[in-house]
Design a protein around this motif. Structure first.
Motif, short mmCIF file in Angstrom:
data_model
loop_
_atom_site.label_atom_id
_atom_site.label_comp_id
_atom_site.label_asym_id
_atom_site.label_seq_id
_atom_site.Cartn_x
_atom_site.Cartn_y
_atom_site.Cartn_z
N PHE A 182 -0.57 -44.85 12.99
CA PHE A 182 0.69 -44.15 13.07
C PHE A 182 1.80 -44.98 12.42
O PHE A 182 1.77 -46.21 12.50
CB PHE A 182 1.08 -43.87 14.52
N PRO A 183 2.79 -44.37 11.81
CA PRO A 183 3.92 -45.12 11.26
C PRO A 183 4.66 -45.85 12.39
O PRO A 183 4.76 -45.32 13.51
CB PRO A 183 4.80 -44.04 10.63
N PRO A 184 5.16 -47.06 12.12
CA PRO A 184 5.89 -47.79 13.17
C PRO A 184 7.04 -46.98 13.76
O PRO A 184 7.29 -47.05 14.97
CB PRO A 184 6.39 -49.03 12.42
N GLU A 185 7.74 -46.22 12.92
CA GLU A 185 8.87 -45.42 13.42
C GLU A 185 8.40 -44.40 14.46
O GLU A 185 9.08 -44.18 15.47
CB GLU A 185 9.57 -44.71 12.27
N ASP A 186 7.23 -43.80 14.21
CA ASP A 186 6.71 -42.82 15.16
C ASP A 186 6.29 -43.49 16.47
O ASP A 186 6.50 -42.94 17.56
CB ASP A 186 5.50 -42.08 14.56
N LEU A 187 5.71 -44.67 16.36
CA LEU A 187 5.31 -45.39 17.57
C LEU A 187 6.52 -45.75 18.42
O LEU A 187 6.51 -45.59 19.64
CB LEU A 187 4.55 -46.67 17.19
N LEU A 188 7.57 -46.25 17.76
CA LEU A 188 8.76 -46.62 18.52
C LEU A 188 9.43 -45.39 19.11
O LEU A 188 9.84 -45.42 20.28
CB LEU A 188 9.74 -47.38 17.62
N GLU A 189 9.54 -44.32 18.33
CA GLU A 189 10.18 -43.11 18.85
C GLU A 189 9.42 -42.57 20.06
O GLU A 189 10.03 -42.17 21.06
CB GLU A 189 10.24 -42.05 17.75
N ALA A 190 8.09 -42.57 19.98
CA ALA A 190 7.29 -42.09 21.11
C ALA A 190 7.47 -42.99 22.33
O ALA A 190 7.59 -42.52 23.47
CB ALA A 190 5.81 -42.02 20.72
N GLY A 191 7.47 -44.31 22.10
CA GLY A 191 7.64 -45.25 23.21
C GLY A 191 9.00 -45.09 23.87
O GLY A 191 9.11 -45.10 25.11
N ILE A 192 10.05 -44.96 23.07
CA ILE A 192 11.39 -44.76 23.62
C ILE A 192 11.45 -43.44 24.39
O ILE A 192 12.04 -43.36 25.47
CB ILE A 192 12.45 -44.80 22.50
N GLY A 193 10.80 -42.41 23.84
CA GLY A 193 10.79 -41.12 24.52
C GLY A 193 10.15 -41.20 25.89
O GLY A 193 10.67 -40.65 26.87
N ILE A 194 9.02 -41.88 25.98
CA ILE A 194 8.34 -42.05 27.28
C ILE A 194 9.24 -42.81 28.24
O ILE A 194 9.36 -42.45 29.43
CB ILE A 194 7.00 -42.78 27.08
N LEU A 196 12.56 -43.04 28.22
CA LEU A 196 13.72 -42.24 28.61
C LEU A 196 13.32 -41.12 29.56
O LEU A 196 14.07 -40.77 30.48
CB LEU A 196 14.42 -41.68 27.38
N ARG A 197 12.14 -40.54 29.35
CA ARG A 197 11.68 -39.52 30.29
C ARG A 197 11.44 -40.11 31.67
O ARG A 197 11.72 -39.47 32.70
CB ARG A 197 10.41 -38.85 29.76
N LEU A 199 13.12 -42.43 33.02
CA LEU A 199 14.43 -42.59 33.65
C LEU A 199 15.08 -41.26 34.00
O LEU A 199 16.08 -41.22 34.70
CB LEU A 199 15.37 -43.37 32.72
N GLY A 200 14.50 -40.19 33.49
CA GLY A 200 15.12 -38.88 33.70
C GLY A 200 16.17 -38.52 32.70
O GLY A 200 16.97 -37.59 32.91
N LEU A 201 16.17 -39.21 31.57
CA LEU A 201 17.16 -38.95 30.51
C LEU A 201 16.66 -37.94 29.48
O LEU A 201 17.42 -37.47 28.66
CB LEU A 201 17.54 -40.26 29.81
N LEU A 202 15.36 -37.66 29.52
CA LEU A 202 14.78 -36.60 28.69
C LEU A 202 13.91 -35.72 29.58
O LEU A 202 13.26 -36.23 30.52
CB LEU A 202 13.90 -37.20 27.58
N GLU A 203 13.89 -34.45 29.29
CA GLU A 203 13.03 -33.56 30.04
C GLU A 203 11.58 -33.78 29.59
O GLU A 203 11.30 -34.08 28.44
CB GLU A 203 13.42 -32.10 29.80
N ALA A 204 10.68 -33.62 30.53
CA ALA A 204 9.25 -33.78 30.23
C ALA A 204 8.80 -32.69 29.27
O ALA A 204 9.28 -31.56 29.32
CB ALA A 204 8.42 -33.72 31.51
N ASP A 205 7.90 -33.05 28.37
CA ASP A 205 7.36 -32.05 27.43
C ASP A 205 6.58 -30.99 28.20
O ASP A 205 5.92 -31.26 29.21
CB ASP A 205 6.42 -32.73 26.43
N GLY A 206 6.63 -29.78 27.64
CA GLY A 206 5.86 -28.71 28.25
C GLY A 206 6.53 -28.17 29.50
O GLY A 206 5.94 -27.44 30.25
#
Length: 206
Positions: A182-194, A196-197, A199-206
């Motif tokens: 995976f591209p590093p940018e995608d790995l970091l974005e996914a990690g940050i997303g997990i 933030l979710r 912490l409750g700062l992003l809604e869970a997928d699905g």
């Protein structure tokens, strides 16, 4: 990897030595070169180095100082150019990866040389400025949480800093895709997303 000859031009020996050191750091690592090599790359005698730097560590500190200035400018621009606190926070992570890729010698001097950020007062101030941008982004994003659920901005930003650094170290070195599919940018974005979710700062997928 062969380090290109940079040479001493326009009477700016100090910067010529910094440029030479950055090339050597990129090629050999922060502790893999000598002052004599830096002098040779700059086209001067080793004795000339000591008119500007007390030793190799002093030269590496100057590389790190210049790196932190560039890094902080990039981080501040990333933070200020986004329309929301979430976008600004994510942009600072991308800026981290972009800096490491574009300025590898500076990055290695800053984070891989073994120098303490408190090695000198100037270095401490420079490092604090770049870190403050990520902490400010974390604080702005945390305001979306109830006060009793907000993590300390310093801890929040430290977690993301560690994640960003890990992606650089493990997946951004060498040929793209050499260590991960995976591209590093995608790995970091996914990690940050997990994160933030969690912490409750992003809604869970699905």
């Amino acid at each position: 990897m062969t380090v290109p000859k940079r040479g001493y031009h326009h009477g700016n020996l100090r910067q010529a030595l910094v440029d030479a050191a950055l090339g050597l750091i990129e090629a050999k690592g922060p502790t893999g070169f000598t002052l004599s090599e830096a002098a040779r790359e700059a086209g001067v005698t080793p004795a000339a180095v000591y008119r500007h730097f007390e030793g190799r560590e002093d030269l590496i500190i100057e590389c790190a100082l210049q790196g932190h200035a560039i890094f902080a400018d990039l981080m501040e621009h990333a933070f200020a150019s986004q329309p929301s606190s979430l976008a600004a926070f994510e942009a600072t992570g991308r800026a981290y990866l972009a800096f490491a890729r574009r300025y590898p010698g500076h990055y290695m001097a800053m984070f891989e040389s073994g120098l303490s950020r408190n090695e000198t007062p100037d270095l401490a101030r420079a490092a604090a400025r770049s870190h403050a941008v990520l902490e400010k982004a974390a604080a702005a994003l945390s305001e979306r949480l109830p006060a009793d659920r907000r993590p300390p901005p310093a801890m929040f930003s430290a977690h993301i800093w560690a994640m960003s650094h890990g992606v650089v170290e493990l997946f951004s070195r060498g040929d793209p895709g050499a260590n991960a599919p995976f591209p590093p940018e995608d790995l970091l974005e996914a990690g940050i997303g997990i994160y933030l979710r969690g912490l409750g700062l992003l809604e869970a997928d699905g």
